[in-house]
Design a protein around this motif. Structure first.
Motif, PDB file in Angstrom:
ATOM      1  N   ALA A  59       0.812  -1.221   0.000  1.00  0.00           N
ATOM      2  CA  ALA A  59       0.000   0.000   0.000  1.00  0.00           C
ATOM      3  C   ALA A  59       0.845   1.271   0.000  1.00  0.00           C
ATOM      4  O   ALA A  59       0.311   2.358   0.221  1.00  0.00           O
ATOM      5  CB  ALA A  59      -0.929  -0.018   1.209  1.00  0.00           C
ATOM      6  N   HIS A  60       2.122   1.134  -0.254  1.00  0.00           N
ATOM      7  CA  HIS A  60       2.971   2.333  -0.339  1.00  0.00           C
ATOM      8  C   HIS A  60       4.134   2.018  -1.271  1.00  0.00           C
ATOM      9  O   HIS A  60       5.115   1.393  -0.869  1.00  0.00           O
ATOM     10  CB  HIS A  60       3.471   2.727   1.054  1.00  0.00           C
ATOM     11  CG  HIS A  60       4.266   4.008   1.079  1.00  0.00           C
ATOM     12  ND1 HIS A  60       4.456   4.738   2.237  1.00  0.00           N
ATOM     13  CD2 HIS A  60       4.920   4.695   0.107  1.00  0.00           C
ATOM     14  CE1 HIS A  60       5.191   5.804   1.983  1.00  0.00           C
ATOM     15  NE2 HIS A  60       5.498   5.798   0.681  1.00  0.00           N
ATOM     16  N   CYS A  61       3.968   2.414  -2.519  1.00  0.00           N
ATOM     17  CA  CYS A  61       5.065   2.255  -3.471  1.00  0.00           C
ATOM     18  C   CYS A  61       4.928   3.367  -4.505  1.00  0.00           C
ATOM     19  O   CYS A  61       3.847   3.918  -4.697  1.00  0.00           O
ATOM     20  CB  CYS A  61       5.029   0.874  -4.123  1.00  0.00           C
ATOM     21  SG  CYS A  61       3.490   0.476  -4.922  1.00  0.00           S
ATOM     22  N   HIS A  62       6.034   3.694  -5.115  1.00  0.00           N
ATOM     23  CA  HIS A  62       6.050   4.778  -6.108  1.00  0.00           C
ATOM     24  C   HIS A  62       6.438   4.186  -7.452  1.00  0.00           C
ATOM     25  O   HIS A  62       7.514   3.594  -7.581  1.00  0.00           O
ATOM     26  CB  HIS A  62       7.050   5.856  -5.695  1.00  0.00           C
ATOM     27  CG  HIS A  62       6.796   6.422  -4.321  1.00  0.00           C
ATOM     28  ND1 HIS A  62       6.049   7.557  -4.108  1.00  0.00           N
ATOM     29  CD2 HIS A  62       7.171   5.982  -3.088  1.00  0.00           C
ATOM     30  CE1 HIS A  62       5.991   7.806  -2.806  1.00  0.00           C
ATOM     31  NE2 HIS A  62       6.660   6.866  -2.171  1.00  0.00           N
ATOM     32  N   LEU A  63       5.573   4.335  -8.429  1.00  0.00           N
ATOM     33  CA  LEU A  63       5.840   3.804  -9.768  1.00  0.00           C
ATOM     34  C   LEU A  63       5.622   4.921 -10.781  1.00  0.00           C
ATOM     35  O   LEU A  63       4.565   5.574 -10.763  1.00  0.00           O
ATOM     36  CB  LEU A  63       4.885   2.644 -10.095  1.00  0.00           C
ATOM     37  CG  LEU A  63       4.956   1.409  -9.194  1.00  0.00           C
ATOM     38  CD1 LEU A  63       3.901   0.394  -9.616  1.00  0.00           C
ATOM     39  CD2 LEU A  63       6.349   0.785  -9.244  1.00  0.00           C
ATOM     40  N   PHE A 152      -5.123   9.926   0.605  1.00  0.00           N
ATOM     41  CA  PHE A 152      -4.151  10.859   0.024  1.00  0.00           C
ATOM     42  C   PHE A 152      -3.036  11.104   1.008  1.00  0.00           C
ATOM     43  O   PHE A 152      -3.206  10.991   2.214  1.00  0.00           O
ATOM     44  CB  PHE A 152      -4.818  12.170  -0.410  1.00  0.00           C
ATOM     45  CG  PHE A 152      -5.596  12.870   0.668  1.00  0.00           C
ATOM     46  CD1 PHE A 152      -4.967  13.711   1.577  1.00  0.00           C
ATOM     47  CD2 PHE A 152      -6.973  12.682   0.775  1.00  0.00           C
ATOM     48  CE1 PHE A 152      -5.686  14.361   2.560  1.00  0.00           C
ATOM     49  CE2 PHE A 152      -7.698  13.324   1.764  1.00  0.00           C
ATOM     50  CZ  PHE A 152      -7.054  14.168   2.668  1.00  0.00           C
ATOM     51  N   LYS A 153      -1.863  11.413   0.415  1.00  0.00           N
ATOM     52  CA  LYS A 153      -0.678  11.629   1.242  1.00  0.00           C
ATOM     53  C   LYS A 153      -0.391  13.118   1.373  1.00  0.00           C
ATOM     54  O   LYS A 153      -0.532  13.882   0.414  1.00  0.00           O
ATOM     55  CB  LYS A 153       0.529  10.907   0.628  1.00  0.00           C
ATOM     56  CG  LYS A 153       1.776  10.975   1.507  1.00  0.00           C
ATOM     57  CD  LYS A 153       2.877  10.037   1.043  1.00  0.00           C
ATOM     58  CE  LYS A 153       4.141  10.233   1.878  1.00  0.00           C
ATOM     59  NZ  LYS A 153       5.279   9.486   1.362  1.00  0.00           N
ATOM     60  N   ILE A 154      -0.003  13.467   2.586  1.00  0.00           N
ATOM     61  CA  ILE A 154       0.366  14.843   2.924  1.00  0.00           C
ATOM     62  C   ILE A 154       1.835  14.811   3.337  1.00  0.00           C
ATOM     63  O   ILE A 154       2.229  13.997   4.167  1.00  0.00           O
ATOM     64  CB  ILE A 154      -0.479  15.334   4.115  1.00  0.00           C
ATOM     65  CG1 ILE A 154      -1.955  15.450   3.723  1.00  0.00           C
ATOM     66  CG2 ILE A 154       0.067  16.641   4.679  1.00  0.00           C
ATOM     67  CD1 ILE A 154      -2.890  15.691   4.908  1.00  0.00           C
ATOM     68  N   VAL A 240       3.113   7.354   7.902  1.00  0.00           N
ATOM     69  CA  VAL A 240       3.811   6.409   7.023  1.00  0.00           C
ATOM     70  C   VAL A 240       5.286   6.285   7.411  1.00  0.00           C
ATOM     71  O   VAL A 240       5.835   7.111   8.128  1.00  0.00           O
ATOM     72  CB  VAL A 240       3.692   6.818   5.529  1.00  0.00           C
ATOM     73  CG1 VAL A 240       2.253   6.693   5.057  1.00  0.00           C
ATOM     74  CG2 VAL A 240       4.215   8.218   5.277  1.00  0.00           C
ATOM     75  N   HIS A 241       5.898   5.266   6.918  1.00  0.00           N
ATOM     76  CA  HIS A 241       7.333   4.933   7.079  1.00  0.00           C
ATOM     77  C   HIS A 241       7.944   5.395   8.407  1.00  0.00           C
ATOM     78  O   HIS A 241       8.864   6.214   8.441  1.00  0.00           O
ATOM     79  CB  HIS A 241       8.176   5.381   5.886  1.00  0.00           C
ATOM     80  CG  HIS A 241       7.898   6.741   5.318  1.00  0.00           C
ATOM     81  ND1 HIS A 241       7.814   7.864   6.079  1.00  0.00           N
ATOM     82  CD2 HIS A 241       7.706   7.156   4.034  1.00  0.00           C
ATOM     83  CE1 HIS A 241       7.594   8.908   5.299  1.00  0.00           C
ATOM     84  NE2 HIS A 241       7.513   8.499   4.050  1.00  0.00           N
ATOM     85  N   VAL A 242       7.434   4.830   9.494  1.00  0.00           N
ATOM     86  CA  VAL A 242       7.949   5.141  10.840  1.00  0.00           C
ATOM     87  C   VAL A 242       9.278   4.405  11.020  1.00  0.00           C
ATOM     88  O   VAL A 242       9.377   3.205  10.773  1.00  0.00           O
ATOM     89  CB  VAL A 242       6.933   4.694  11.910  1.00  0.00           C
ATOM     90  CG1 VAL A 242       7.512   4.841  13.308  1.00  0.00           C
ATOM     91  CG2 VAL A 242       5.642   5.499  11.750  1.00  0.00           C
ATOM     92  N   SER A 315       6.449  -1.390   1.319  1.00  0.00           N
ATOM     93  CA  SER A 315       7.846  -1.314   0.851  1.00  0.00           C
ATOM     94  C   SER A 315       8.365   0.116   0.770  1.00  0.00           C
ATOM     95  O   SER A 315       9.556   0.350   0.905  1.00  0.00           O
ATOM     96  CB  SER A 315       7.980  -1.960  -0.527  1.00  0.00           C
ATOM     97  OG  SER A 315       7.272  -1.199  -1.499  1.00  0.00           O
ATOM     98  N   ASP A 316       7.478   1.097   0.506  1.00  0.00           N
ATOM     99  CA  ASP A 316       7.912   2.439   0.094  1.00  0.00           C
ATOM    100  C   ASP A 316       8.926   2.327  -1.047  1.00  0.00           C
ATOM    101  O   ASP A 316       9.942   3.039  -1.068  1.00  0.00           O
ATOM    102  CB  ASP A 316       8.466   3.248   1.269  1.00  0.00           C
ATOM    103  CG  ASP A 316       8.610   4.723   0.914  1.00  0.00           C
ATOM    104  OD1 ASP A 316       8.161   5.126  -0.183  1.00  0.00           O
ATOM    105  OD2 ASP A 316       9.172   5.478   1.725  1.00  0.00           O
ATOM    106  N   HIS A 317       8.640   1.407  -1.961  1.00  0.00           N
ATOM    107  CA  HIS A 317       9.480   1.229  -3.152  1.00  0.00           C
ATOM    108  C   HIS A 317       9.539   2.570  -3.902  1.00  0.00           C
ATOM    109  O   HIS A 317       8.524   3.062  -4.397  1.00  0.00           O
ATOM    110  CB  HIS A 317       8.813   0.157  -4.022  1.00  0.00           C
ATOM    111  CG  HIS A 317       9.513  -0.174  -5.298  1.00  0.00           C
ATOM    112  ND1 HIS A 317      10.501  -1.137  -5.386  1.00  0.00           N
ATOM    113  CD2 HIS A 317       9.334   0.290  -6.562  1.00  0.00           C
ATOM    114  CE1 HIS A 317      10.901  -1.247  -6.637  1.00  0.00           C
ATOM    115  NE2 HIS A 317      10.216  -0.385  -7.380  1.00  0.00           N
TER     116      HIS A 317
HETATM  117 ZN    ZN Z   1       6.931   6.832  -0.200  1.00  0.00          ZN
END
Ligand code: ZN
Ligand code: URP
Ligand code: ZN
Length: 496
Positions: A59-63, A152-154, A240-242, A315-317
């Motif tokens: 639920a967290h990746c960048h493509l 949505f991400k802030i 996110v990503h703690v 992953s925060d890929h």
């Molecule tokens: Zn990210």
């Protein structure tokens, strides 16, 4: 009706709460039966000695996210979802990012064009809001939430994306009113800017100083501030990503005060440390934000997984090639740390790393593993029960694991388009041997068998987990769940 397209037979099936010996009958892309001794399917998969798990939801990746001048993400929807499938992930949720001045709807439409015809696994979109104009707040965002873009991400940091507290409050109020989930990147931008300037003036520009420029206090302060903003608006958020103890302490404090704060961590905070950035320019491979911390912090993150502090592991890929003028060496140069694009690849290794070091060491149970990597992300983003579990009626998104397979992670074995993995040489036990998306094999016996375009876009429902607490005056001011009318009234009273 005993008419199955596929039967997965003799496996050990695990969900977020149960582990059982069972066969799974699949028809028309869905699970239609779970039982013993199911009738023969047109296709049979023998899962003797194997684990049959819900496909992962990353639920967290960048493509293929548009980047600043001269930079480019290595993975698009084809290579990114191919890599996901080979690592047992069947749904990804990357980000449609709004550029300042751009309409949010245009960002979402552009992102659909980027995904079209490419994905091997199913996908939904989060949005990234960088320019919360009146039109965005009052028209575009509410309409997009209704249309199935319900998160949505802030960003509290990155000069081109950061929002101030007032803008964050405005967005949280929209999330509350319309039932969306806000994800917050919590780092204090001004602290980072000052520390970066100070380091640069002293000539400290190597990749390892990226970690120095973003110490834990920077994340701790922003995490606490995000929690306070969520409390003021009375709406749940996801941090996110703690990365470690001090941010975790803030989240524990919030939980102790009855606040609904969800938390995500990622493999980089369990397997990497700031020392991995201290390897000359090679350290750029591990530059991500927040930065990896130290072994003591890794232990605290593991504890948070075991005791339920964390809701999800993603992953925060964020894929940038190392030896590439559009990647970690912008313009072909070894640049000061603040110009190195942030992010590391991890779509394919997320599940095997967590399975091997989490489940097989006994740090977390198999059911927790499924919850953290599939069921909870599906619930958090309004995709459950269609995704994230094995149940009658759910999509047959399934990863069949060999829990004994020993693998030394090497980039040449992975299926992304990045030229390195930060986990090179790590030995893991357990790997998905077959991945099914809606009943179709996309990865099997070491071969990619999915077709580009096979993955479908998933509109997300409004997540139940994003609902604010509701105060019921009739119950003496106690918080009471499941009061949709009261919720609606309160939401109106506060924000309209
Ligand atoms: Zn990210
Ligand atoms: O360094 C990271 N995490 N890059 C990806 C973008 C983000 O903030 O998640
Ligand atoms: Zn972030």
């Amino acid at each position: 009706m005993n008419d199955f397209d596929t039967v997965i037979r003799h496996g050990t099936v695990a969900t977020a709460c149960d582990t059982m010996q069972a066969d799974i009958g699949i028809r028309d892309g869905r699970v239609v039966a779970i039982g013993l001794g199911l009738a023969r399917g047109r296709e049979e998969i023998d899962a003797t000695g194997l684990l049959v798990l819900p496909g992962g939801v990353d639920a967290h990746c960048h493509l293929d996210q548009p980047m600043g001048e001269g930079l480019r993400m290595a993975d698009d929807f084809l290579t990114g979802t191919r890599s996901a499938a080979c690592g047992g992930t069947t749904t990804v949720i990357p980000f449609a990012a709004q550029e300042k001045g751009q309409s949010l709807r245009a960002a979402v439409e552009d992102y659909h064009r980027r995904a079209e015809g490419k994905a091997l696994v199913d996908y939904a979109f989060h949005m990234i809001v960088t320019d919360p104009t009146r039109t965005v707040l009052h028209e575009e965002l509410p309409a997009l939430i209704e249309a199935g873009y319900t998160s949505f991400k802030i960003y509290m940091t990155y000069e081109d994306m950061r929002l101030d507290d007032r803008q964050i409050l405005q967005l949280l109020a929209v999330a509350r009113r319309h039932g969306a989930l806000a994800m917050i990147h919590a780092e204090n931008a001004d602290c980072i800017a000052w520390l970066t300037e100070t380091l640069e003036e002293a000539g400290h520009t190597a990749p390892k100083f990226h970690a120095t420029s973003r110490p834990m206090a920077v994340e701790r302060e922003a995490t606490h501030r995000a929690i306070a903003l969520s409390e003021v608006v009375d709406v749940p958020i996801l941090i996110v990503h703690v990365s470690g103890r001090e941010a975790i302490d803030q989240i524990r404090w919030a939980h102790a005060h009855g606040l609904r704060i969800y938390a995500e961590t990622c493999p980089q905070y369990l397997f990497l440390t700031a020392n991995d950035l201290d390897d000359g320019y090679e350290g750029a491979k591990c530059v991500c934000s927040p930065p990896p911390r130290d072994k003591a912090n890794q232990r605290v993150v593991w504890d948070g997984l075991a005791d339920g502090l964390f809701t999800i592991v993603s992953s925060d890929h964020a894929p940038f090639r190392f030896d590439d003028p559009q990647g970690k060496k912008p313009g072909g140069q070894e640049v000061p740390f603040q110009y190195i694009p942030n992010g590391i690849p991890g779509l394919e290794t997320r599940l095997p790393l967590l399975f091997s070091e989490g489940v097989l060491t006994g740090r977390i149970t198999l059911n927790q593993f499924v919850a953290l990597t599939a069921t909870n992300p599906a619930r958090l983003y309004g995709l459950h029960p269609r995704k994230g579990t094995i149940a009658v009626g759910a999509d047959a998104d399934i990863a069949i694991w060999d829990p004994h397979r020993e693998v030394t992670i090497e980039n040449r074995l992975l299926h992304h388009a990045v030229d390195y993995t930060p986990y090179e040489g790590m030995r893991v036990t357990g790997w998905p041997v077959t991945t099914l998306v809606r009943g179709q094999r996309v990865w099997d016996a070491g071969q990619v068998c999915g077709q580009p375009g096979q993955g479908r876009f998933l509109p997300c429902g409004k997540p139940e987990m994003a609902r604010p607490k509701v105060v019921d005056p009739a119950a003496g001011g106690h918080y009471v769940a499941n009061l949709p009318d009261a919720l609606r009234q309160l939401t109106r009273a506060r924000h309209e």
